[in-house]
Design a protein around this motif. Structure first.
Motif, PDB file in Angstrom:
ATOM      1  N   ALA A  16       0.822  -1.208   0.000  1.00  0.00           N
ATOM      2  CA  ALA A  16       0.000   0.000   0.000  1.00  0.00           C
ATOM      3  C   ALA A  16       0.858   1.261   0.000  1.00  0.00           C
ATOM      4  N   PHE A  17       1.944   1.252   0.758  1.00  0.00           N
ATOM      5  CA  PHE A  17       2.783   2.440   0.883  1.00  0.00           C
ATOM      6  C   PHE A  17       3.906   2.480  -0.155  1.00  0.00           C
ATOM      7  N   ASP A  18       4.453   1.311  -0.493  1.00  0.00           N
ATOM      8  CA  ASP A  18       5.666   1.256  -1.314  1.00  0.00           C
ATOM      9  C   ASP A  18       5.578   0.055  -2.261  1.00  0.00           C
ATOM     10  N   PRO A  19       4.729   0.134  -3.264  1.00  0.00           N
ATOM     11  CA  PRO A  19       4.401  -1.047  -4.077  1.00  0.00           C
ATOM     12  C   PRO A  19       5.565  -1.652  -4.851  1.00  0.00           C
ATOM     13  N   VAL A  20       6.580  -0.861  -5.208  1.00  0.00           N
ATOM     14  CA  VAL A  20       7.696  -1.441  -5.965  1.00  0.00           C
ATOM     15  C   VAL A  20       8.949  -1.627  -5.115  1.00  0.00           C
ATOM     16  N   GLY A  21       8.822  -1.405  -3.808  1.00  0.00           N
ATOM     17  CA  GLY A  21       9.931  -1.694  -2.906  1.00  0.00           C
ATOM     18  C   GLY A  21      11.101  -0.733  -2.991  1.00  0.00           C
ATOM     19  N   VAL A  22      10.828   0.566  -3.020  1.00  0.00           N
ATOM     20  CA  VAL A  22      11.892   1.572  -3.094  1.00  0.00           C
ATOM     21  C   VAL A  22      12.618   1.720  -1.756  1.00  0.00           C
ATOM     22  N   PHE A  23      11.865   1.740  -0.650  1.00  0.00           N
ATOM     23  CA  PHE A  23      12.423   2.156   0.639  1.00  0.00           C
ATOM     24  C   PHE A  23      12.949   0.998   1.482  1.00  0.00           C
ATOM     25  N   ASN A  24      14.230   1.083   1.837  1.00  0.00           N
ATOM     26  CA  ASN A  24      14.846   0.162   2.815  1.00  0.00           C
ATOM     27  C   ASN A  24      14.412  -1.291   2.635  1.00  0.00           C
ATOM     28  N   PRO A  25      14.541  -1.854   1.432  1.00  0.00           N
ATOM     29  CA  PRO A  25      14.063  -3.227   1.217  1.00  0.00           C
ATOM     30  C   PRO A  25      14.777  -4.234   2.119  1.00  0.00           C
ATOM     31  N   GLY A  26      13.992  -5.138   2.700  1.00  0.00           N
ATOM     32  CA  GLY A  26      14.545  -6.197   3.520  1.00  0.00           C
ATOM     33  C   GLY A  26      15.040  -5.784   4.876  1.00  0.00           C
ATOM     34  N   ARG A  27      14.852  -4.545   5.273  1.00  0.00           N
ATOM     35  CA  ARG A  27      15.392  -4.065   6.546  1.00  0.00           C
ATOM     36  C   ARG A  27      14.709  -4.728   7.744  1.00  0.00           C
ATOM     37  N   LEU A  28      13.403  -4.993   7.613  1.00  0.00           N
ATOM     38  CA  LEU A  28      12.660  -5.691   8.659  1.00  0.00           C
ATOM     39  C   LEU A  28      12.664  -7.194   8.441  1.00  0.00           C
ATOM     40  N   TYR A  29      12.176  -7.597   7.283  1.00  0.00           N
ATOM     41  CA  TYR A  29      12.072  -9.011   6.949  1.00  0.00           C
ATOM     42  C   TYR A  29      12.484  -9.214   5.506  1.00  0.00           C
ATOM     43  N   GLU A  30      13.079 -10.342   5.232  1.00  0.00           N
ATOM     44  CA  GLU A  30      13.494 -10.656   3.874  1.00  0.00           C
ATOM     45  C   GLU A  30      12.297 -10.644   2.935  1.00  0.00           C
ATOM     46  N   GLY A  31      12.446  -9.953   1.795  1.00  0.00           N
ATOM     47  CA  GLY A  31      11.389  -9.887   0.799  1.00  0.00           C
ATOM     48  C   GLY A  31      10.382  -8.766   1.005  1.00  0.00           C
ATOM     49  N   LEU A  32      10.566  -7.958   2.075  1.00  0.00           N
ATOM     50  CA  LEU A  32       9.634  -6.855   2.341  1.00  0.00           C
ATOM     51  C   LEU A  32      10.387  -5.515   2.283  1.00  0.00           C
TER      52      LEU A  32
END
Length: 359
Positions: free
Chosen positions: A343-359
């Motif tokens: 909803a917020f970042d549909p193409v994964g621009v921001f800090n990818p994988g910082r919390l969980y792998e693949g998010l």
């Protein structure tokens, strides 16, 4: 460059990154880079977006830009006899307000007053499409979008580029006193839960190596009455202030651990949970709800024991950062996290994988 020009520049950069499949690593003072999984993407420094936008001491609300130094905000609040009640850790002089919210970490007063998300009233951010979104408001009675802004706490910049945030503040306590008691872990956990059900002004607690420490905060009469009732050894104010600050900033000797540094685990548990019985060096805070553990045990062993007690475990410092730093999510929670990210970042621009792998 004006703040409006800066925001427009950031929007264009986000749109360009989204269009070309590039990731952006949002970074303020960098004092919490150790937390979470490894950073990926081109650095985007937020520290140019600084300043207090609006502060109404009588309303107990402040709106501040995300790149503002946390120390600067706290100094302004202290000048008016107020504070960020959740006692956010800085972990260094460069800590920013945005980093404070993104990390979602709170200090010793957390068990008494609530965490970061409990004090967020509203926020403004740039999403993964380059659009500026506003949630919540600047008054405590405003509830429109309130829960949406709160999900930014602990998101580690994975949902958007925070521009500013409105926070509830509280008056500093009129009086404080700290006490020391000698007791083992089981007795300390029992006593903390017994005291938790009584009208006592306990604002912090810590147990380590057979010593339980309490901080009492509030009106002078209430603090004095609690001191007389509880007994124990009174800790000198200067020593106590240094102790609670050291716990908040993790400058106490416990957090240094062995050399080379061992993994430091943060265990979140029901306050009445039994002792974790995993050996090694341990420190208990928040009335038993937060327990710190230095150990080389496998993550599976730690998480199985903590889950059996009704909690979850985070690899807070050191150790292998590429794996599951945060406790693995259940299927429903993983779906919720994916939906939020989409909803917020549909193409994964921001800090990818910082919390969980693949998010």
């Amino acid at each position: 460059m004006s703040v409006d020009d800066l925001i427009q520049q950031w929007r264009e950069r986000v749109r360009d990154a989204a269009a070309h499949g590039r990731a952006l690593c949002i970074r303020g003072g960098g004092t919490k880079r150790f937390y979470g999984r490894p950073e990926l993407g081109e650095p985007l420094d937020t520290r140019a977006c600084t300043g207090i936008i609006n502060y109404e001491p009588s309303e107990l609300v402040v709106t501040v830009r995300a790149g503002t130094p946390l120390a600067e905000l706290e100094a302004e609040l202290a000048a008016r006899g107020q504070m960020l009640a959740f006692e956010p850790p800085h972990f260094g002089p460069g800590a920013t307000v945005g980093g404070c919210v993104a990390a979602g970490l709170a200090g010793p007063r957390r068990a008494a007053v609530g965490g970061v998300r409990d004090f967020i009233l509203g926020a403004r951010l740039i999403d993964g499409r380059g659009e500026v979104l506003r949630f919540g408001g600047e008054v405590m009675k405003n509830v429109a979008g309130y829960d949406v802004s709160r999900v930014l706490a602990g998101s580690l910049g994975t949902l958007g580029l925070m521009l500013d945030v409105s926070l509830k503040v509280l008056p500093k306590p009129m009086a404080e006193a700290s006490l020391r008691f000698e007791m083992d872990e089981a007795a300390a956990l029992h006593q903390l839960n017994a005291w938790g059900g009584q009208p006592l002004p306990i604002s912090a607690s810590a147990w380590q190596n057979g010593i339980l420490e309490l901080r009492l905060s509030g009106a002078a009469a209430a603090v004095d009455a609690a001191v007389a009732r509880l007994g124990g050894e009174r800790i000198p104010d200067t020593v106590a202030d240094a102790r609670w600050r050291g716990l908040r900033e993790q400058t106490e000797a416990f957090f240094a651990g062995a050399q080379p540094p061992r993994p430091l685990w943060r265990l979140s548990l029901p306050s009445d949970a039994l002792a974790i019985e995993l050996g090694d060096s341990q420190l208990v805070e928040w009335g038993g709800a937060q327990r710190w553990l230095h150990t080389d045990l496998p993550p599976e062993t730690i998480r199985a024991r903590v889950a059996a007690l009704g909690g979850h475990a985070t690899l807070f410092r050191n150790g292998a950062r590429e794996g599951a730093v945060f406790h693995p999510l259940t299927a429903p929670m993983l779906t919720l996290q994916r939906n939020l990210k989409n909803a917020f970042d549909p193409v994964g621009v921001f800090n990818p994988g910082r919390l969980y792998e693949g998010l």
